[in-house]
Design an enzyme around this catalytic site. Sequence first.
Site, PDB file in Angstrom:
ATOM      1  CB  CYS A 112      -9.224  -2.997  -0.667  1.00 17.49           C
ATOM      2  SG  CYS A 112      -9.347  -1.251  -1.032  1.00 17.49           S
ATOM      3  CG  HIS A 250      -6.105  -4.541  -2.349  1.00 19.48           C
ATOM      4  ND1 HIS A 250      -6.827  -4.413  -3.515  1.00 19.48           N
ATOM      5  CD2 HIS A 250      -5.973  -3.294  -1.833  1.00 19.48           C
ATOM      6  CE1 HIS A 250      -7.124  -3.125  -3.685  1.00 19.48           C
ATOM      7  NE2 HIS A 250      -6.612  -2.433  -2.684  1.00 19.48           N
ATOM      8  CG  ASN A 280      -6.483   0.141  -5.481  1.00 17.51           C
ATOM      9  OD1 ASN A 280      -7.327  -0.748  -5.475  1.00 17.51           O
ATOM     10  ND2 ASN A 280      -6.123   0.785  -4.395  1.00 17.51           N
TER      11      ASN A 280
HETATM   12  C1  4VN Z   1      -5.086  -0.094   0.572  1.00 12.39           C
HETATM   13  C2  4VN Z   1      -4.018   0.768   0.395  1.00 12.39           C
HETATM   14  C3  4VN Z   1      -4.135   1.928  -0.395  1.00 12.39           C
HETATM   15  C4  4VN Z   1      -3.053   2.884  -0.625  1.00 12.39           C
HETATM   16  C5  4VN Z   1      -2.434   3.535   0.402  1.00 12.39           C
HETATM   17  C6  4VN Z   1      -1.426   4.466   0.131  1.00 12.39           C
HETATM   18  C7  4VN Z   1      -1.079   4.740  -1.180  1.00 12.39           C
HETATM   19  C8  4VN Z   1      -2.657   3.197  -1.907  1.00 12.39           C
HETATM   20  C9  4VN Z   1       0.429   6.465  -0.427  1.00 12.39           C
HETATM   21  C10 4VN Z   1       1.748   7.090  -0.763  1.00 12.39           C
HETATM   22  C11 4VN Z   1       1.660   7.816  -2.103  1.00 12.39           C
HETATM   23  C12 4VN Z   1       1.278   6.840  -3.176  1.00 12.39           C
HETATM   24  C13 4VN Z   1      -0.019   6.148  -2.864  1.00 12.39           C
HETATM   25 CL1  4VN Z   1      -2.582   0.355   1.199  1.00 12.39          CL
HETATM   26  C14 4VN Z   1      -5.347   2.170  -0.994  1.00 12.39           C
HETATM   27  C15 4VN Z   1      -6.392   1.312  -0.815  1.00 12.39           C
HETATM   28  C16 4VN Z   1      -7.673   1.600  -1.479  1.00 12.39           C
HETATM   29  O1  4VN Z   1      -7.914   0.576  -2.358  1.00 12.39           O
HETATM   30  C17 4VN Z   1      -6.266   0.163  -0.044  1.00 12.39           C
HETATM   31  N1  4VN Z   1      -1.714   4.083  -2.141  1.00 12.39           N
HETATM   32  N2  4VN Z   1      -0.125   5.667  -1.496  1.00 12.39           N
HETATM   33  C18 4VN Z   1       2.986   8.493  -2.405  1.00 12.39           C
HETATM   34  O2  4VN Z   1       2.995   9.716  -2.563  1.00 12.39           O
HETATM   35  O3  4VN Z   1       4.029   7.817  -2.438  1.00 12.39           O
END
Ligand code: 4VN
Length: 323
Positions: A112, A250, A280
């Site tokens: 990313c 990002h 994403n």
């Molecule tokens: C950077 C990040 C993420 C990422 C991390 C966590 C997340 C995306 C966690 C909690 C969940 C919902 C989703 Cl910070 C991913 C990448 C990869 O490109 C890079 N989502 N979440 C919830 O249950 O609330």
Amino acid sequence: MEHLKIVASARQLPELQVTNQELSNIMDTSDDWIFSRTGIHQRQIVTTENTSDIATAVAKQLLDKSGVTADSLDFIIVSTMSPDSLSPSTAAIVQGAIGASNAFAFDLSAACSGFVYGLSVASSLLSTRYKRGLVIGSEVLSKLVDWQDRTTAVLFGDGAAGVLVETTTENVGLLGEQLRTYGDKGDNLVAGRFANQNPFAGEISPVDPYFHQNGREVYSFATREVPAVLQTALKKAEIAADDVDYYLLHQANARIVTSIAKRFGQPVDKFPTNMAENGNTSAASIGLLFDELIESGKVHAGQTIAFVGFGGGLTVGAQIWKI
Ligand code: 4VN
């Protein structure tokens, strides 16, 4: 003194839009579950294209928009974690497809943070003997997603975006940057671990092609690390946080963007988002957002813009640009 100029930007999204509602028909999820946690409503998913196809479409648009010929390019960098193949690189396929006969081309693997790391490499190349190149983030993450895993399959989308950069005598350019990698935390975001089938190999574990993340860890890494890295980049650029017109982060998750803005002490409306429409898209997300904002006129020449990537590696990178 020679500076660096972003001459054109472009984006390419696959045609098929897949809404949260449609995902809820094929897995146990709902629009409310996805949107409340991530700010994502829909994403684009490829049906026939590969990573190099959408990257090539971006490259062609960049040449059209800037009115330069393919043979005037010195280099092509494609940042991706979902290449067509390990060899040839996606960038080499793009180079062949557009006939950039004088350009060298290579892929950059920084997940990313790929768009920001790619611009950093481009800026170094342009400060030595090269004059013009493309930096494209292109991802077909739908290849890496485990479609049986409803906690990750709902997060991602496919897409490509990029910029044409060249040297200029105008008073614009990359004013400062801070790039960091925390390889000791790399296991929190993994994809594409192949098996070694050689006859001498013992078991290599873990072997798994699919994307997995420790969401909580990556989330807290991002909210902690991004403000610090951004602060250092601003200091190096000798720019105050207030003097940045927009912070283009990002597009991992809307809640992460909001908490970074709060922690950093800048108004949330300086942090535009587009994950609602695109999901994403890893290395493509910042370029997609930049091109949308250029197209709408919200971002334009004369402004000061921050690009901030964070994710797999774990990596983080912030740049301050006068565009
Ligand atoms: C950077 C990040 C993420 C990422 C991390 C966590 C997340 C995306 C966690 C909690 C969940 C919902 C989703 Cl910070 C991913 C990448 C990869 O490109 C890079 N989502 N979440 C919830 O249950 O609330």
